[in-house]
Design a protein around this motif. Structure first.
Motif, PDB file in Angstrom:
ATOM      1  N   ASN A   1       0.825  -1.211   0.000  1.00 45.01           N
ATOM      2  CA  ASN A   1       0.000   0.000   0.000  1.00 45.01           C
ATOM      3  C   ASN A   1       0.857   1.258   0.000  1.00 45.01           C
ATOM      4  O   ASN A   1       0.525   2.258  -0.659  1.00 45.01           O
ATOM      5  CB  ASN A   1      -0.932  -0.002   1.212  1.00 45.01           C
ATOM      6  CG  ASN A   1      -1.998  -1.073   1.113  1.00 45.01           C
ATOM      7  OD1 ASN A   1      -2.304  -1.575   0.037  1.00 45.01           O
ATOM      8  ND2 ASN A   1      -2.570  -1.447   2.250  1.00 45.01           N
ATOM      9  N   ALA A   2       1.969   1.242   0.747  1.00 42.32           N
ATOM     10  CA  ALA A   2       2.869   2.405   0.780  1.00 42.32           C
ATOM     11  C   ALA A   2       3.522   2.622  -0.580  1.00 42.32           C
ATOM     12  O   ALA A   2       3.693   3.767  -1.031  1.00 42.32           O
ATOM     13  CB  ALA A   2       3.925   2.211   1.866  1.00 42.32           C
ATOM     14  N   GLU A   3       3.900   1.533  -1.241  1.00 38.42           N
ATOM     15  CA  GLU A   3       4.484   1.656  -2.575  1.00 38.42           C
ATOM     16  C   GLU A   3       3.516   2.347  -3.531  1.00 38.42           C
ATOM     17  O   GLU A   3       3.907   3.210  -4.322  1.00 38.42           O
ATOM     18  CB  GLU A   3       4.834   0.259  -3.124  1.00 38.42           C
ATOM     19  CG  GLU A   3       6.054  -0.379  -2.488  1.00 38.42           C
ATOM     20  CD  GLU A   3       6.303  -1.775  -3.027  1.00 38.42           C
ATOM     21  OE1 GLU A   3       7.460  -2.087  -3.356  1.00 38.42           O
ATOM     22  OE2 GLU A   3       5.324  -2.553  -3.110  1.00 38.42           O
ATOM     23  N   LYS A   4       2.254   1.955  -3.466  1.00 37.13           N
ATOM     24  CA  LYS A   4       1.250   2.542  -4.352  1.00 37.13           C
ATOM     25  C   LYS A   4       1.010   4.006  -4.008  1.00 37.13           C
ATOM     26  O   LYS A   4       0.952   4.866  -4.890  1.00 37.13           O
ATOM     27  CB  LYS A   4      -0.054   1.772  -4.245  1.00 37.13           C
ATOM     28  CG  LYS A   4       0.002   0.355  -4.792  1.00 37.13           C
ATOM     29  CD  LYS A   4      -1.338  -0.350  -4.623  1.00 37.13           C
ATOM     30  CE  LYS A   4      -1.302  -1.769  -5.162  1.00 37.13           C
ATOM     31  NZ  LYS A   4      -2.607  -2.458  -4.955  1.00 37.13           N
ATOM     32  N   ALA A   5       0.883   4.288  -2.722  1.00 37.24           N
ATOM     33  CA  ALA A   5       0.541   5.646  -2.303  1.00 37.24           C
ATOM     34  C   ALA A   5       1.655   6.634  -2.601  1.00 37.24           C
ATOM     35  O   ALA A   5       1.388   7.806  -2.925  1.00 37.24           O
ATOM     36  CB  ALA A   5       0.198   5.654  -0.816  1.00 37.24           C
ATOM     37  N   LEU A   6       2.906   6.203  -2.504  1.00 33.57           N
ATOM     38  CA  LEU A   6       4.034   7.121  -2.644  1.00 33.57           C
ATOM     39  C   LEU A   6       4.814   6.900  -3.939  1.00 33.57           C
ATOM     40  O   LEU A   6       5.871   7.505  -4.131  1.00 33.57           O
ATOM     41  CB  LEU A   6       4.975   6.960  -1.449  1.00 33.57           C
ATOM     42  CG  LEU A   6       4.345   7.238  -0.068  1.00 33.57           C
ATOM     43  CD1 LEU A   6       5.339   6.946   1.042  1.00 33.57           C
ATOM     44  CD2 LEU A   6       3.859   8.685   0.014  1.00 33.57           C
ATOM     45  N   ASN A   7       4.292   6.044  -4.807  1.00 35.27           N
ATOM     46  CA  ASN A   7       4.938   5.787  -6.090  1.00 35.27           C
ATOM     47  C   ASN A   7       6.389   5.340  -5.897  1.00 35.27           C
ATOM     48  O   ASN A   7       7.330   5.882  -6.477  1.00 35.27           O
ATOM     49  CB  ASN A   7       4.886   7.037  -6.976  1.00 35.27           C
ATOM     50  CG  ASN A   7       5.309   6.746  -8.414  1.00 35.27           C
ATOM     51  OD1 ASN A   7       5.159   5.626  -8.880  1.00 35.27           O
ATOM     52  ND2 ASN A   7       5.830   7.762  -9.084  1.00 35.27           N
ATOM     53  N   LEU A   8       6.562   4.325  -5.088  1.00 34.55           N
ATOM     54  CA  LEU A   8       7.898   3.817  -4.762  1.00 34.55           C
ATOM     55  C   LEU A   8       8.198   2.553  -5.552  1.00 34.55           C
ATOM     56  O   LEU A   8       7.303   1.805  -5.944  1.00 34.55           O
ATOM     57  CB  LEU A   8       7.998   3.523  -3.266  1.00 34.55           C
ATOM     58  CG  LEU A   8       7.758   4.699  -2.319  1.00 34.55           C
ATOM     59  CD1 LEU A   8       7.794   4.218  -0.876  1.00 34.55           C
ATOM     60  CD2 LEU A   8       8.804   5.778  -2.542  1.00 34.55           C
ATOM     61  N   ARG A   9       9.481   2.325  -5.750  1.00 30.96           N
ATOM     62  CA  ARG A   9       9.912   1.101  -6.415  1.00 30.96           C
ATOM     63  C   ARG A   9      10.862   0.280  -5.557  1.00 30.96           C
ATOM     64  O   ARG A   9      10.878  -0.941  -5.661  1.00 30.96           O
ATOM     65  CB  ARG A   9      10.599   1.440  -7.746  1.00 30.96           C
ATOM     66  CG  ARG A   9       9.672   2.045  -8.785  1.00 30.96           C
ATOM     67  CD  ARG A   9      10.417   2.266 -10.089  1.00 30.96           C
ATOM     68  NE  ARG A   9       9.549   2.875 -11.099  1.00 30.96           N
ATOM     69  CZ  ARG A   9       9.953   3.205 -12.316  1.00 30.96           C
ATOM     70  NH1 ARG A   9      11.216   2.998 -12.669  1.00 30.96           N
ATOM     71  NH2 ARG A   9       9.108   3.750 -13.173  1.00 30.96           N
ATOM     72  N   GLU A  10      11.639   0.933  -4.764  1.00 32.82           N
ATOM     73  CA  GLU A  10      12.659   0.207  -4.010  1.00 32.82           C
ATOM     74  C   GLU A  10      12.249   0.021  -2.552  1.00 32.82           C
ATOM     75  O   GLU A  10      12.870   0.543  -1.636  1.00 32.82           O
ATOM     76  CB  GLU A  10      14.001   0.930  -4.113  1.00 32.82           C
ATOM     77  CG  GLU A  10      14.585   0.869  -5.518  1.00 32.82           C
ATOM     78  CD  GLU A  10      16.045   1.254  -5.540  1.00 32.82           C
ATOM     79  OE1 GLU A  10      16.893   0.345  -5.436  1.00 32.82           O
ATOM     80  OE2 GLU A  10      16.325   2.459  -5.630  1.00 32.82           O
ATOM     81  N   VAL A  11      11.188  -0.747  -2.367  1.00 31.54           N
ATOM     82  CA  VAL A  11      10.777  -1.179  -1.038  1.00 31.54           C
ATOM     83  C   VAL A  11      10.778  -2.704  -1.077  1.00 31.54           C
ATOM     84  O   VAL A  11      10.049  -3.307  -1.870  1.00 31.54           O
ATOM     85  CB  VAL A  11       9.383  -0.642  -0.660  1.00 31.54           C
ATOM     86  CG1 VAL A  11       9.005  -1.090   0.745  1.00 31.54           C
ATOM     87  CG2 VAL A  11       9.351   0.875  -0.755  1.00 31.54           C
ATOM     88  N   TYR A  12      11.599  -3.317  -0.249  1.00 34.51           N
ATOM     89  CA  TYR A  12      11.838  -4.756  -0.344  1.00 34.51           C
ATOM     90  C   TYR A  12      11.429  -5.464   0.947  1.00 34.51           C
ATOM     91  O   TYR A  12      11.625  -4.943   2.053  1.00 34.51           O
ATOM     92  CB  TYR A  12      13.313  -5.035  -0.650  1.00 34.51           C
ATOM     93  CG  TYR A  12      13.783  -4.385  -1.929  1.00 34.51           C
ATOM     94  CD1 TYR A  12      13.581  -5.004  -3.157  1.00 34.51           C
ATOM     95  CD2 TYR A  12      14.421  -3.142  -1.907  1.00 34.51           C
ATOM     96  CE1 TYR A  12      14.007  -4.405  -4.338  1.00 34.51           C
ATOM     97  CE2 TYR A  12      14.849  -2.540  -3.084  1.00 34.51           C
ATOM     98  CZ  TYR A  12      14.639  -3.175  -4.295  1.00 34.51           C
ATOM     99  OH  TYR A  12      15.058  -2.572  -5.458  1.00 34.51           O
ATOM    100  N   TYR A  13      10.886  -6.670   0.773  1.00 33.94           N
ATOM    101  CA  TYR A  13      10.403  -7.471   1.896  1.00 33.94           C
ATOM    102  C   TYR A  13      11.340  -8.668   2.068  1.00 33.94           C
ATOM    103  O   TYR A  13      11.546  -9.451   1.139  1.00 33.94           O
ATOM    104  CB  TYR A  13       8.973  -7.940   1.606  1.00 33.94           C
ATOM    105  CG  TYR A  13       8.304  -8.709   2.715  1.00 33.94           C
ATOM    106  CD1 TYR A  13       7.480  -8.075   3.626  1.00 33.94           C
ATOM    107  CD2 TYR A  13       8.452 -10.091   2.824  1.00 33.94           C
ATOM    108  CE1 TYR A  13       6.841  -8.783   4.632  1.00 33.94           C
ATOM    109  CE2 TYR A  13       7.830 -10.803   3.824  1.00 33.94           C
ATOM    110  CZ  TYR A  13       7.024 -10.156   4.728  1.00 33.94           C
ATOM    111  OH  TYR A  13       6.390 -10.858   5.714  1.00 33.94           O
ATOM    112  N   PHE A  14      11.900  -8.804   3.261  1.00 31.87           N
ATOM    113  CA  PHE A  14      12.807  -9.913   3.560  1.00 31.87           C
ATOM    114  C   PHE A  14      12.216 -10.738   4.703  1.00 31.87           C
ATOM    115  O   PHE A  14      11.709 -10.180   5.682  1.00 31.87           O
ATOM    116  CB  PHE A  14      14.189  -9.393   3.966  1.00 31.87           C
ATOM    117  CG  PHE A  14      14.864  -8.560   2.907  1.00 31.87           C
ATOM    118  CD1 PHE A  14      15.548  -9.155   1.856  1.00 31.87           C
ATOM    119  CD2 PHE A  14      14.816  -7.168   2.957  1.00 31.87           C
ATOM    120  CE1 PHE A  14      16.166  -8.386   0.885  1.00 31.87           C
ATOM    121  CE2 PHE A  14      15.429  -6.393   1.997  1.00 31.87           C
ATOM    122  CZ  PHE A  14      16.109  -7.003   0.953  1.00 31.87           C
ATOM    123  N   SER A  15      12.311 -12.066   4.569  1.00 26.70           N
ATOM    124  CA  SER A  15      11.718 -12.923   5.594  1.00 26.70           C
ATOM    125  C   SER A  15      12.561 -14.173   5.799  1.00 26.70           C
ATOM    126  O   SER A  15      13.482 -14.470   5.020  1.00 26.70           O
ATOM    127  CB  SER A  15      10.293 -13.317   5.204  1.00 26.70           C
ATOM    128  OG  SER A  15      10.302 -14.075   4.008  1.00 26.70           O
TER     129      SER A  15
END
Length: 714
Positions: free
Chosen positions: A51-65
């Motif tokens: 949702n944050a990527e969409k709202a702020l037009n981001l590309r470099e947000v990565y999920y690590f698990s």
């Protein structure tokens, strides 16, 4: 106008480039304990990231698990070195490494799960987890029919048991008639097998009909729903979207506003120079909400809305889960506060592990390690088949004994036929042992029986036909008398060699039953009983297989040599060869299994099938033609065995004279047909073959050679 339009376009492009540059100047990492597919806590964290990527037009947000806890510190350090501006740690498991990294890299901003104080580059985020569990406990108290509730919590070292305490207090406040609450610890936030097993135990063994949980997944509630109980979504995702109205209530966590606000601050202030704040999610700021099934009683919903509203109307320190009479039985007066001296601090509550009165902690749940037994169908099928073949073999033994004086049986040496069949019976008996659950005794008995059985079967066949070879394959066609008593030591010698090799496997090979895990398709909570030997035993086993191979080669050679016998009752070269070929092929399969990896049960099945095939093929190929001959020809060849020894001697003497005087009229036919002469002479020799039917009194002429200078032999 055209120039103005172009200027506007250029300005727009420049502004857009600036916006893109600004938005792409931030690189965000989100760390979680598990993947977003859990449809729970980690799913909600990942949803906030999306949702944050969409709202702020981001590309470099990565999920690590799924980063191992011991490696988490080094992993976070590598993120800092890789140019990440903001690192969000949504799990308590990585806090220690994250705090050290924050000190080492002051230019990197951190958002850490928990309620720690802010610093120059650290902020924290938490939510009112206690009130969420209190509400679900309140709901459980309204819904229970057995008045016995349950709970599954991570427990130490993952967490204290305070969530279970909040659940219990909520249930008791909504329904004072609650008799007890049983709860298990699992030791982790995410272990579906353990948590599902704990839920099953609570529902089956303790009469629980409503159950709560503190797990990252829905394994506990799935177990309840599958068994017809109501489900409660307690891991942050709207479980009604998955299970429909089977989930009566779900509390939902929405991290989006926190992620958007924090990332926007770091975009606006890339140097981190902005006011730091800790985020706290609760029922009154849309971070914490709940959904319910369509069938929920409106009165129950009204009650839930009222108690949630009360959370905003009273000071947090006076919330019912912090202030209740159970604290008086659990803590000394030193730690109690409030007008009624029944309140404790949030920090003390969140460190609770000892149960309140009425709560029964059942300890850390462990899945029982269970034995995966040999399938009953496998045992029954081979036992029934082996039993039927043993019965047929015993009937065959009786037929051989009853007809032992018939020419077609006498020519095959009845005593050795009985030994061959006995070897097959021993093999069949050993197959039964290969299909039952092993013990150390049966592990050893398997190798003893199957090897002795095949040695008896193959060895008797080879020795029996070795006698035929010696009788027929002598240039002078002298009468050769080889008794069974002379042959038995050879069979016994073969069995002694076999016994020595198996004794080595048993003694130095340390052949025994062991319990093993992690083989075949076993789960990590299953084990299997198998027979196992050390390297010395394996070497002895290979030698035993080589011994059988040598015995088979000798059998093939003898079979090839007796091909010269032109009397069908004695010429068993073809059936013996076919028998040995079938056994050789099966042994080739067995050796391939020994040296190649296989599922243990599959290997046992193939070995049993090969054993049954070899024994049955050998007996069938050797004896079915004899049984057919008994049924169709009966005693038609009796004349082969009716000669007296005196007639044999006179026949040989006459044959010798006739062969030396080819012009004699009586001998013309014989001398002109050497093949008929050989056959006649051979028939005389056959009268000596079955030694137990001939008198021990020998005619001296029996020792005379039969003169046959023509050497016309088949």
């Amino acid at each position: 106008m055209t120039r103005s339009f172009l200027n506007n376009v250029i300005l727009f492009i420049v502004l857009l480039s600036c916006i893109i540059t600004v938005t792409q100047s931030i690189k965000v990492a989100v760390l979680a304990t598990g993947g977003p597919e859990d449809l729970g806590f980690n799913y909600q964290v990942n949803q906030a990231k999306v949702n944050a990527e969409k709202a702020l037009n981001l590309r470099e947000v990565y999920y690590f698990s799924d980063i191992p806890i011991p490696e988490s510190k080094e992993f976070i350090y590598n993120l800092c070195e890789s140019g990440y501006n903001l690192i969000i740690v949504s799990t308590l498991d990585y806090l220690s490494g994250a705090r050290e990294a924050a000190k080492a890299y002051p230019n990197v901003q951190f958002l850490l799960r928990g309620s720690g104080a802010t610093s120059s580059n650290i902020q924290s985020v938490t939510y009112n987890f206690i009130s969420a569990n209190y509400v679900t406990g309140y709901f459980a108290g309204l819904m229970t029919k057995s008045k016995i509730i349950g709970y599954v919590t991570p427990g130490p070292p993952a967490s204290s048991n305070y969530a279970a305490h909040a659940f219990y207090v909520g249930a008791k406040n909504s329904n004072p008639d609650i008799e007890s609450m049983y709860f298990y610890s699992t030791g982790s936030w995410l272990n579906p097998e353990i948590s599902a097993g704990a839920a099953n135990s609570l529902l089956s063994d303790y009469g629980v009909d409503v159950i709560g949980q503190t797990q990252d997944d829905m394994s506990v509630q799935i177990e309840a729903v599958d068994r017809g109980y109501i489900g409660i979504g307690t891991n942050g995702f709207n479980q009604k979207e998955v299970f429909g109205d089977k989930i009566a209530l779900s509390y939902v966590l929405d991290w989006t506003s926190v992620f958007v606000d924090l990332i926007q601050k770091n975009i606006d202030h890339p140097d981190g120079n902005y006011t730091k704040t800790n985020y706290y999610g609760d029922w009154d700021n849309s971070f914490l909400t709940y959904t319910h099934s369509r069938s929920l009683d409106p009165q129950v919903k009204s009650i839930l809305d009222e108690i949630i509203l009360n959370f905003t109307a009273v000071p947090k320190a006076m919330a019912p889960f912090f202030c209740n009479d159970y604290n008086k039985y659990t803590f000394s007066a030193t730690y109690l506060t409030g007008a009624e001296l029944n309140c404790i601090s949030q920090a003390r509550f969140q460190n609770m592990s000892d149960p309140y009165p009425g709560m029964t902690w059942l300890g850390n749940y462990t899945i029982p390690i269970t034995l995966k037994e040999v399938p009953k169908t496998f045992t029954r099928a081979f036992t029934a088949t082996s039993g039927a073949l043993i019965l047929l073999a015993l009937i065959l033994e009786a037929v051989i004994y009853i007809n032992k004086d018939k020419p077609i049986i006498r020519s095959a040496s009845p005593i050795f036929c009985i030994l061959i069949i006995m070897g097959g019976i021993i093999v069949y008996a050993s197959i039964i042992l290969w299909t039952v659950s092993p013990t150390t005794a049966t592990c050893n008995a398997r190798y003893w029986l199957v090897s002795i059985g095949f040695t008896t079967l193959i060895g008797s066949m080879v020795v029996k036909n070795f006698r035929i070879w010696l009788i027929f394959d002598n240039p002078e066609l002298k009468t050769i008398k080889i008794t069974n008593y002379q042959l038995f030591p050879w069979v016994a010698g073969l069995l002694v060699i076999n016994a020595l090799l198996v004794a080595i496997i048993t003694a130095s090979g340390d052949l025994k039953m062991v319990e093993v895990m992690g083989i075949d398709d076993l789960t990590k909570y299953q084990y299997m009983q198998v027979c196992k030997m050390n390297n010395s035993g394996a070497i002895a086993l290979y030698i035993l297989l080589a011994y059988f191979a040598l015995l088979l080669l000798v059998g093939v050679f003898v079979s090839w040599k007796i091909r010269i016998v032109d009397i069908a009752e004695f010429n068993e070269s073809k059936p013996i060869a076919n028998t040995l070929y079938a056994i050789s092929f099966s042994l080739f399969v067995i050796v391939s299994l020994v040296v190649s990896p296989q599922y243990y049960l599959d290997q046992q099945m193939i070995l049993c099938i090969a054993g049954l095939f070899m024994a049955t093929a050998a007996l069938g190929i050797l004896f079915v033609p004899k049984l057919y001959g008994l049924a169709t020809r009966g005693s038609s060849t009796e004349q082969l065995f009716s000669m007296k020894k005196s007639s044999i001697a006179s026949s040989r003497s006459s044959a010798s004279k006739n062969s030396s005087n080819p012009d004699s009229g009586d001998s013309g036919k014989s001398s002109h047909n050497p093949h008929n002469y050989y056959k006649k002479s051979t028939n005389n020799v056959l009268a000596e073959f079955t030694d137990e039917s001939i008198s021990d009194q020998e005619d001296e002429s029996n020792d005379l050679p039969i003169e046959n200078t023509n050497s016309n032999r088949v």
